[in-house]
Write a protein that holds these residues in place. Structure first.
Motif, short mmCIF file in Angstrom:
data_model
loop_
_atom_site.label_atom_id
_atom_site.label_comp_id
_atom_site.label_asym_id
_atom_site.label_seq_id
_atom_site.Cartn_x
_atom_site.Cartn_y
_atom_site.Cartn_z
N ALA B 142 -5.47 39.60 17.32
CA ALA B 142 -6.03 38.26 17.10
C ALA B 142 -6.25 37.55 18.44
O ALA B 142 -7.28 36.90 18.65
CB ALA B 142 -5.09 37.44 16.22
N ALA B 143 -5.31 37.71 19.37
CA ALA B 143 -5.46 37.05 20.69
C ALA B 143 -6.67 37.60 21.43
O ALA B 143 -7.42 36.85 22.05
CB ALA B 143 -4.18 37.26 21.50
N VAL B 144 -6.83 38.92 21.34
CA VAL B 144 -7.97 39.53 22.03
C VAL B 144 -9.27 39.07 21.39
O VAL B 144 -10.25 38.76 22.07
CB VAL B 144 -7.83 41.07 22.02
CG1 VAL B 144 -9.08 41.73 22.56
CG2 VAL B 144 -6.61 41.49 22.83
N ARG B 145 -9.28 39.04 20.08
CA ARG B 145 -10.50 38.59 19.39
C ARG B 145 -10.83 37.15 19.76
O ARG B 145 -12.00 36.78 19.87
CB ARG B 145 -10.33 38.71 17.88
CG ARG B 145 -10.43 40.15 17.42
CD ARG B 145 -10.66 40.22 15.93
NE ARG B 145 -10.86 41.60 15.53
CZ ARG B 145 -10.31 42.13 14.44
NH1 ARG B 145 -9.54 41.41 13.65
NH2 ARG B 145 -10.54 43.39 14.14
N ARG B 146 -9.78 36.35 19.95
CA ARG B 146 -10.00 34.95 20.30
C ARG B 146 -10.71 34.83 21.65
O ARG B 146 -11.67 34.08 21.80
CB ARG B 146 -8.66 34.20 20.32
CG ARG B 146 -8.81 32.70 20.11
CD ARG B 146 -7.53 32.06 19.57
NE ARG B 146 -6.34 32.50 20.25
CZ ARG B 146 -5.31 33.11 19.65
NH1 ARG B 146 -5.32 33.34 18.35
NH2 ARG B 146 -4.24 33.48 20.34
N ILE B 147 -10.27 35.61 22.64
CA ILE B 147 -10.94 35.47 23.94
C ILE B 147 -12.36 36.04 23.90
O ILE B 147 -13.24 35.60 24.62
CB ILE B 147 -10.14 36.08 25.12
CG1 ILE B 147 -9.95 37.56 24.94
CG2 ILE B 147 -8.85 35.35 25.36
CD1 ILE B 147 -9.62 38.24 26.26
N ILE B 148 -12.61 37.01 23.01
CA ILE B 148 -13.99 37.50 22.86
C ILE B 148 -14.86 36.35 22.36
O ILE B 148 -15.94 36.08 22.90
CB ILE B 148 -14.07 38.70 21.89
CG1 ILE B 148 -13.35 39.91 22.49
CG2 ILE B 148 -15.53 39.05 21.59
CD1 ILE B 148 -13.28 41.10 21.55
N ALA B 149 -14.36 35.66 21.33
CA ALA B 149 -15.14 34.55 20.77
C ALA B 149 -15.37 33.47 21.82
O ALA B 149 -16.48 32.93 21.94
CB ALA B 149 -14.42 33.98 19.55
N GLN B 150 -14.34 33.19 22.61
CA GLN B 150 -14.47 32.15 23.62
C GLN B 150 -15.46 32.52 24.72
O GLN B 150 -16.03 31.65 25.36
CB GLN B 150 -13.10 31.87 24.27
CG GLN B 150 -12.19 31.02 23.40
CD GLN B 150 -10.72 31.16 23.81
OE1 GLN B 150 -10.39 31.89 24.75
NE2 GLN B 150 -9.85 30.46 23.10
N ASN B 151 -15.65 33.81 24.94
CA ASN B 151 -16.53 34.24 26.03
C ASN B 151 -17.87 34.80 25.55
O ASN B 151 -18.57 35.45 26.31
CB ASN B 151 -15.81 35.28 26.89
CG ASN B 151 -14.75 34.64 27.76
OD1 ASN B 151 -15.06 34.05 28.79
ND2 ASN B 151 -13.51 34.67 27.30
N THR B 152 -18.18 34.53 24.29
CA THR B 152 -19.49 34.96 23.78
C THR B 152 -20.52 33.90 24.09
O THR B 152 -20.32 32.73 23.81
CB THR B 152 -19.41 35.21 22.26
OG1 THR B 152 -18.43 36.22 22.02
CG2 THR B 152 -20.75 35.66 21.70
N THR B 153 -21.63 34.32 24.70
CA THR B 153 -22.74 33.42 25.00
C THR B 153 -23.80 33.60 23.92
O THR B 153 -24.18 34.74 23.61
CB THR B 153 -23.36 33.77 26.37
OG1 THR B 153 -22.31 33.85 27.32
CG2 THR B 153 -24.38 32.72 26.80
N GLY B 154 -24.27 32.49 23.38
CA GLY B 154 -25.30 32.58 22.34
C GLY B 154 -26.68 32.80 22.93
O GLY B 154 -26.85 32.91 24.14
N ARG B 155 -27.67 32.87 22.04
CA ARG B 155 -29.06 32.98 22.51
C ARG B 155 -29.47 31.67 23.16
O ARG B 155 -29.09 30.60 22.68
CB ARG B 155 -29.99 33.24 21.32
CG ARG B 155 -29.63 34.46 20.50
CD ARG B 155 -30.50 34.48 19.24
NE ARG B 155 -29.95 35.38 18.23
CZ ARG B 155 -30.22 36.68 18.17
NH1 ARG B 155 -31.04 37.23 19.03
NH2 ARG B 155 -29.67 37.43 17.23
#
Lengths: 564, 182
Positions: B142-155
């Motif tokens: 869950a922690a790893v998934r959270r940082i992925i979401a935080q570092n995802t750039t949208g279109r």
């Protein structure tokens, strides 16, 4: 859904360009705007030129050829001497003679075929002062030729077709520089480089990796490379390089810049010949071709890569990602490459060589149709007008009447010149490709085996003879054989079409107008647009089908086979 | 002809000064004033966020399998054709490596990029790597998934380009996570 919005936004942007940039360009070349006279007049004084004095087609063509010859010498000389000049932070030495020749011809002919990697070959001064200067100049020359041809149609019994020097200077000052000045700032804001500082070495403590980041005045060169449909990247990876094309926004703007002038010139054409519908008919043919080829390329690329599928990756979400960048995605990346190959741009935001067989087919054959959809700046319009003359000639044959186009009788001389202009490119491509595949020096340069290796060679000559500049880049083109033969292809594909086009402009301008009668075949109708479309497709298919079937078509049909 | 040549030389000098020197110099001035970070290469403490790096240790998220190990000074694609047996072999080898590391291969993670140093992976790729990265770092998924979401750039503007995760920023976030006392 995002791609539908991408297409819609592109349509809106291009429609606005068509209406406003098109009208503005007509004003520029008819001398109706002079807001930059304070820059323009001193240039004419230096040239000792009266801008009001016009030239016959012979003098116009002579000036154009003289300028191009001097430009080739300058670009060649600067590459050879770059080690002794300033702005060379990497201390790169002289470029080899054969490569310098190929590159000089390449940039002066608006091709921008690159047998070199910019980051390790060209000094900043060569990039800015030699190559990017030609991005402006060769684009302006192309537009000038198109405008001269338009004047040929628009004028009645005129001995002159304009003044080359005035057209060259006005194109750069009034059109290319102002748009580039604005667009470059957007590119930098998104992340494109713009610095005179040399490469920088960076160390990642997390990873223990040290990288060298090459730098340079990139954004300024990037925007004119797209706007002028030149295509030569500052770096080897061209528009795929994150330092040239950092985001989805710059990718969209790149494609819009590529298409803006060629599309808008159809408005300029309609405006200058006094009937906008004539321009719309030409634009419609361009749009149908572009849309058709885009559909082929998008469908093929979204279908995924055969090698990836064969390796057991069942779900290629997004399509063929081999050679493409994550930030663009497959659909928008493909749009860019189609726009680039259907104009004379040739910049790439992915590896054309790794396109699927039918995706590669779309890129290759888009060029083979003569780059008329919408084609390069100026060259697209004048080439499609050559086809338009062939089309009215064929229409005239059907009804047994002397054909007319835009109020001018089309007679033997005009048809001969147009046919010459249409045939130069296919003959150059086929003869030089045949020579290359017959000689070890030609064959050994291909990276890929099987039909794809042949495609790489065919693509190289198609690209250079059409002054496109994109490549199936697996081909190792930096050999004396390819540098010299390619240089020849680019020279023929440029000047052996421009000179007949200017001759045509001259003879047309000299003719009186004939009044339209009930027997005149109208050329601003869907019927005529259909005829023109048919002529372009038939000429292209008859000339190139055998060659294309040995490359991408065989490859497409080789289900389950892989080549080494 | 001599008049043509003289004018050709003069116009070449004029265009060299105007388009070859003044234009890029002016743009550089504007760029350095408005966007100095971007204009100089988007450099951060651990490299440029626009240059992909070869992250190979299991504790890091990995980028795309670039042909010459993500070198911005040797940019360019692998250029293997769609029916190349070499490409087939490369994809098979990369997929096997990923499986051995406990990652289900995804499209972007088995193919090479156009630039040769793609700085991004897609959110799907990051999600596929998340369990292996979490295991290697003794972190919760869950922690790893959270940082992925935080570092995802949208279109850009919601429809330009593709959603993406910058691998360098993601790994920097991961490093910060590890240094936080648990």
């Amino acid at each position: 859904m995002p791609y539908a919005l991408f297409l819609l936004a592109m349509l809106v942007v291009l429609a606005l360009c068509w209406r406003f940039l098109g009208a503005y360009m007509a004003a520029v070349y008819e001398g109706r705007t002079a807001w930059l006279a304070f820059l323009e007049r001193p240039v004419y004084r230096l040239l000792r030129l009266d801008p009001e004095v016009e030239q016959s087609w012979q003098r116009y063509a002579g000036a154009l050829v003289a300028y191009s010859a001097v430009a080739i010498a300058v670009v060649y000389g600067m590459q050879r001497l770059q080690g002794h000049l300033f702005l060379d932070p990497q201390h790169l030495g002289a470029v080899s003679p054969a490569l310098a020749f190929n590159t000089a011809v390449s940039f002066v002919t608006n091709t921008n075929w690159q047998n070199y990697a910019g980051e390790t070959t060209m000094s900043y001064l060569t990039q800015m002062g030699a190559l990017a200067v030609q991005n402006f100049a060769s684009a302006s020359v192309g537009i000038a030729v198109a405008v001269a041809l338009i004047r040929g149609f628009a004028r009645r019994s005129s001995p002159t077709i304009g003044n080359f020097w005035v057209d060259l200077v006005r194109g750069v000052l009034y059109i290319l520089l102002p748009i580039s000045l604005v667009a470059a700032v957007v590119f930098v804001g998104q992340g494109a480089l713009q610095t005179f500082a040399g490469p920088v070495s960076v160390h990642d403590a997390l990873n223990g990796v040290t990288q060298v980041i090459p730098r340079g005045p990139v954004a300024s060169q990037e925007v004119i490379k797209q706007l002028g449909t030149n295509g030569g990247g500052f770096f080897n990876a061209n528009g795929a390089d994150p330092f040239e094309n950092p985001t989805g926004l710059t990718n969209f703007l790149s494609a819009a810049l590529i298409l803006s002038i060629p599309v808008s010139l159809t408005y300029t054409f309609g405006k200058m010949v006094g009937n906008l519908r004539e321009g719309v008919a030409i634009l419609a043919v361009m749009a149908v071709l572009f849309g058709g080829w885009l559909a082929i390329a998008n469908t093929a690329e979204l279908g995924g890569n055969p090698a990836v599928a064969a390796a057991g990756i069942a779900h290629q979400g997004g399509g063929n990602m081999e050679g493409k960048e994550v930030r663009f995605g497959v659909a928008q990346s493909t749009f860019y490459d189609v726009a680039s190959t259907q104009t004379s741009t040739g910049s790439v935001d992915g590896a054309n060589d790794s396109y699927t067989p039918m995706g590669g087919f779309a890129l290759l054959t888009g060029m083979m149709l003569g780059e008329v959809s919408p084609g390069g700046v100026g060259s697209g319009l004048y080439t499609i007008l050559l086809f338009a003359i062939v089309a009215v000639f064929i229409g005239g044959l059907m009804v047994g009447r002397t054909p007319e186009y835009l109020g001018k009788k089309i007679q033997a001389r005009e048809v001969k010149l147009a046919a010459l202009g249409v045939l130069v490119m296919p003959i150059t491509v086929l003869v030089l490709s045949a020579i290359a595949v017959s000689l070890p020096a030609g064959r050994s340069a291909a990276l890929n085996g099987g039909p794809h290796g042949f495609s790489e060679i065919l693509y190289a000559f198609t690209s250079q003879a059409n002054n496109n500049g994109s490549a199936f880049a697996g081909l190792s083109g930096n050999t004396p054989f390819y540098n010299i033969l390619g240089g020849l292809a680019m020279l023929l594909g440029r000047f052996a079409i421009i000179v007949p086009t200017l001759a045509l402009a001259g003879t047309l301008a000299a003719k009186p107008a004939v009044a339209a009668s009930s027997g005149t075949f109208r050329t601003d109708t869907p019927l005529y647009a259909g005829l023109l479309l048919g002529v372009i497709l038939i000429v292209g298919a008859l000339t190139f089908f055998p060659a294309v079937s040995l490359g991408p078509i065989v490859e497409q049909l080789s289900h389950g086979r892989f080549f080494s | 002809m001599l008049t043509h040549l003289r004018r050709a030389v003069v116009v070449s000098i004029v265009l060299f000064v105007l388009c070859g020197l003044a234009y890029p110099a002016f743009e550089t001035g504007v760029a350095q004033l408005l966007f100095p970070h971007q204009a100089n290469g988007s450099l951060t403490r651990n490299g440029s966020t626009l240059a992909g790096q070869a992250f190979s240790a299991p504790r890091w998220f990995t980028g795309r399998p670039e042909p010459v190990g993500a070198s911005p000074d040797a940019s360019g694609a692998a250029n293997l054709g769609p029916r190349s047996s070499l490409l087939l072999k490369d994809v098979r080898r990369t997929a096997a490596q990923l499986r051995r590391a406990g990652i289900t291969p995804t499209n972007d993670l088995v193919t090479t990029s156009g630039s040769g140093f793609d700085p991004d992976i897609s959110p799907t790729d990051a999600a596929a790597e998340a369990p292996a990265v979490a295991r290697a770092n003794h972190l919760s998924l869950a922690a790893v998934r959270r940082i992925i979401a935080q570092n995802t750039t949208g279109r850009e503007l919601g429809f330009l380009g593709s959603p993406r995760v910058n691998v360098l920023r993601l790994n920097e976030a991961l490093a910060r996570l590890e240094h936080r006392p648990r």
